[in-house]
Scaffold this active site. Structure first.
Site, PDB file in Angstrom:
ATOM      1  N   ALA A 135       0.499   9.282  -5.667  1.00 37.04           N
ATOM      2  CA  ALA A 135       0.882  10.643  -5.295  1.00 37.04           C
ATOM      3  C   ALA A 135       1.771  11.277  -6.357  1.00 37.04           C
ATOM      4  O   ALA A 135       1.652  12.463  -6.652  1.00 37.04           O
ATOM      5  CB  ALA A 135       1.600  10.630  -3.951  1.00 37.04           C
ATOM      6  N   PHE A 176       0.818  -1.212   0.000  1.00 34.17           N
ATOM      7  CA  PHE A 176       0.000   0.000   0.000  1.00 34.17           C
ATOM      8  C   PHE A 176       0.856   1.269   0.000  1.00 34.17           C
ATOM      9  O   PHE A 176       0.433   2.301  -0.526  1.00 34.17           O
ATOM     10  CB  PHE A 176      -0.984  -0.016   1.182  1.00 34.17           C
ATOM     11  CG  PHE A 176      -2.231  -0.794   0.884  1.00 34.17           C
ATOM     12  CD1 PHE A 176      -2.242  -2.177   0.961  1.00 34.17           C
ATOM     13  CD2 PHE A 176      -3.392  -0.143   0.480  1.00 34.17           C
ATOM     14  CE1 PHE A 176      -3.386  -2.904   0.656  1.00 34.17           C
ATOM     15  CE2 PHE A 176      -4.544  -0.862   0.171  1.00 34.17           C
ATOM     16  CZ  PHE A 176      -4.536  -2.244   0.255  1.00 34.17           C
ATOM     17  N   VAL A 216       1.628   1.753  -3.575  1.00 32.16           N
ATOM     18  CA  VAL A 216       0.437   2.304  -4.242  1.00 32.16           C
ATOM     19  C   VAL A 216       0.308   3.797  -3.912  1.00 32.16           C
ATOM     20  O   VAL A 216       0.081   4.637  -4.794  1.00 32.16           O
ATOM     21  CB  VAL A 216      -0.831   1.535  -3.802  1.00 32.16           C
ATOM     22  CG1 VAL A 216      -2.092   2.220  -4.323  1.00 32.16           C
ATOM     23  CG2 VAL A 216      -0.774   0.087  -4.297  1.00 32.16           C
ATOM     24  N   HIS A 217       0.497   4.136  -2.645  1.00 28.62           N
ATOM     25  CA  HIS A 217       0.406   5.511  -2.167  1.00 28.62           C
ATOM     26  C   HIS A 217       1.409   6.399  -2.899  1.00 28.62           C
ATOM     27  O   HIS A 217       1.078   7.468  -3.411  1.00 28.62           O
ATOM     28  CB  HIS A 217       0.702   5.493  -0.656  1.00 28.62           C
ATOM     29  CG  HIS A 217       0.530   6.797   0.042  1.00 28.62           C
ATOM     30  ND1 HIS A 217      -0.642   7.531  -0.003  1.00 28.62           N
ATOM     31  CD2 HIS A 217       1.377   7.513   0.828  1.00 28.62           C
ATOM     32  CE1 HIS A 217      -0.499   8.624   0.734  1.00 28.62           C
ATOM     33  NE2 HIS A 217       0.727   8.650   1.238  1.00 28.62           N
ATOM     34  N   PHE A 218       2.660   5.931  -2.978  1.00 27.43           N
ATOM     35  CA  PHE A 218       3.737   6.675  -3.622  1.00 27.43           C
ATOM     36  C   PHE A 218       3.451   6.830  -5.121  1.00 27.43           C
ATOM     37  O   PHE A 218       3.601   7.915  -5.688  1.00 27.43           O
ATOM     38  CB  PHE A 218       5.053   5.911  -3.403  1.00 27.43           C
ATOM     39  CG  PHE A 218       6.240   6.528  -4.074  1.00 27.43           C
ATOM     40  CD1 PHE A 218       6.907   7.599  -3.488  1.00 27.43           C
ATOM     41  CD2 PHE A 218       6.701   6.041  -5.292  1.00 27.43           C
ATOM     42  CE1 PHE A 218       8.006   8.173  -4.111  1.00 27.43           C
ATOM     43  CE2 PHE A 218       7.800   6.622  -5.916  1.00 27.43           C
ATOM     44  CZ  PHE A 218       8.452   7.684  -5.330  1.00 27.43           C
TER      45      PHE A 218
END
Lengths: 300, 214
Positions: free
Chosen positions: B173, B165, B168-170
């Site tokens: 963003a 996750f 995924v976040h990186f």
């Protein structure tokens, strides 16, 4: 000791095996015959002497056993198990030290490459200088043998006197055993001797006499002749020791699946980046305060 | 772009909290990776030695998880499930391929971010509890060996989920240009809001740079 061949090493996989065995070495074993042991503790003392271990002096705990438990400064302990049989109190002496499993749970659980190794002669040895003190081996061992040292936070246990074995001597505990309860030699020889002894014991009325050499850990490098093989708990031994389910799941399932999941996520991210590209906002548009989501695409 | 018209998306405290979690999380993940995959033991070298990595990992881990709990409190109200969220989730393909006209309007956070947030909260609670259980030499001696074995397993599973996750976040963003700037400096443009989080503009507590300064 590094000259001895290493056949299993912690923190490696089948893809990155430990150094290959170049010479075929016979596996060695210690044979402990509980029916011959008189609890003299010579093995315990000689272990402490040879390996220069100095456990702190304990206090009386209501037992002849001393210290009460294995520690980083006590690798061999004569356990005095008190068992009641036919309204009689019996002592069951157990030579308690590393069992040198053929399939060692400690090595499987170890988080550090090469901190735990299995030598070609079957001895499971710790390279304490590489140990990080994570304690995985301590919780993994079904025999509760390895212990962390309170001073350097590294795990220690019986090495089967690897240094003595290498130059053709027997382990210190075996050397000092006065009753012949401890024997050392090739595993094959020890199994043969044990077999003869058990047959003799059965003839003499110990019908349940048998060899403790648990299958769950692939057999051990310390095999034990017990008065009653169906009651290993009388000697403080687990009935069915093996590498536990969570450790197997962790090493054999979570690690490969985790690696695949991480690689797949990164791959999808990279693909998305080079196909869909950047998600830009056109800032030059007059900033109109529009609450509704307009149909007009903001795309470049 | 009118600078005074920029919208405050992340307050200073939240930004500090976020980047603190990133910094400590980086240390935690790199050292943790070294134990999880011993072949990557060299990653633990960021702490000096493998022994040091083992010592630093739980401390850095706590320093990552505890501020995350602060963020749970601070961002809680933004992360409640809303009406459009399900339709947004069903339109995930359009989101990924930037079919802007087909994406339902959402507020301060989109459902994907909400799922991410929840995952971070749940995994960091699990990681903290299991991490304490296996923390040598301070806490592990108080637990049964079998409990520690399960803790190690759950810790590893949660760490992998969290890392996935984090990736995924990186990835999201950096894909949505302006997000990282928003998390660094706090402000996003009105056009950015309109494109990515249109309902955010309806927020009665919306603050712009102009209102903040004057």
């Amino acid at each position: 000791m590094s000259a001895q061949d290493i056949i299993l090493s912690s923190g490696t996989s089948e893809l990155t095996p430990a150094a290959q065995v170049r010479r075929k070495l016979s596996k060695v074993a210690k044979l402990f015959d509980a029916t011959k042991c008189n609890g003299c503790k010579a093995c315990q003392v000689s272990c402490s002497e040879w390996n220069d271990l100095r456990a702190p002096v304990g206090s009386f705990q209501g037992s002849y056993q001393n210290p009460m438990d294995l520690s980083s400064e006590c690798w061999t302990l004569m356990k005095y198990q008190e068992v009641e049989e036919n309204n009689k109190l019996n002592w069951r002496f157990a030579h308690s030290a590393c069992m040198h499993c053929d399939d060692p749970a400690c090595l499987t659980a170890c988080s550090t490459k090469g901190a735990i190794v299995q030598r070609a002669n079957g001895v499971v040895d710790f390279d304490s200088d590489k140990c990080t003190g994570c304690g995985y081996c301590v919780s993994a061992c079904p025999f509760d043998v390895p212990r962390l040292d309170p001073i350097d936070q590294k795990a220690y246990k019986c090495t089967m006197c690897s240094d003595r074995i290498q130059v053709g001597q027997e382990p210190a505990c075996v050397k000092s055993c006065i009753t012949g309860a401890l024997k050392y030699g090739t595993r094959e020889d020890m199994l043969f001797i044990a077999d003869l002894r058990i047959k003799e014991l059965r003839k003499r009325g110990y019908v349940n006499a048998g060899l403790y050499n648990p299958e769950g850990v692939g057999g051990t490098g310390m095999i034990m002749i017990l008065h009653d093989i169906n009651q290993p708990q009388n000697y403080g031994l687990p009935a069915d020791p093996k590498t536990s389910v969570p450790i197997k799941l962790w090493q054999d399932v979570v690690k490969p699946l985790g690696a695949a999941g991480i690689i797949a996520t990164v791959a999808v991210a990279c693909l998305h980046r080079i196909t869909v590209g950047r998600n830009l906002v056109e800032e030059d548009e007059p900033a109109q305060f529009d609450h509704t989501h307009s149909d007009k695409s903001d795309k470049e | 772009m009118h600078k005074q018209n920029m919208i405050l998306r992340h307050k200073l405290f939240d930004r500090i909290c976020h980047w603190f979690v990133v910094a400590t999380g980086l240390v935690t993940f790199l050292t943790g990776f070294a134990f999880f995959f011993p072949s990557f033991q060299w990653l633990g070298s960021i702490a000096g030695t493998p022994q040091m990595a083992r010592f630093v990992h739980p401390i850095a881990g706590l320093m990552m998880c505890l501020p995350l709990m602060v963020m749970l409190v601070r961002y809680y109200h933004h992360n409640k499930w809303e009406k459009n969220d399900l339709t947004w989730m069903l339109a995930i393909k359009d989101v990924m391929f930037e079919n802007e006209d087909k994406i339902p309007a959402i507020g301060h956070y989109n459902p994907g971010q909400k799922v991410l947030f929840r995952t971070f909260v749940v995994t960091s609670i699990a990681l903290t509890i299991t991490g304490i259980m296996m923390w040598q030499p301070y806490f592990a001696p108080y637990f049964e060996a079998s409990a520690i074995q399960w803790a190690i397993l759950i810790h590893a599973i949660c760490a992998v989920i969290m890392l996935i996750f984090v990736i995924v976040h990186f990835w999201m963003a950096t894909w949505v240009e302006g997000s990282v700037a928003g998390m660094l400096y706090g402000y996003v443009s009105r056009a950015w809001c309109k494109k990515h989080h249109p309902n955010m503009l309806n927020d009665p507590e919306l603050k712009t740079n102009k209102q903040e300064k004057h």
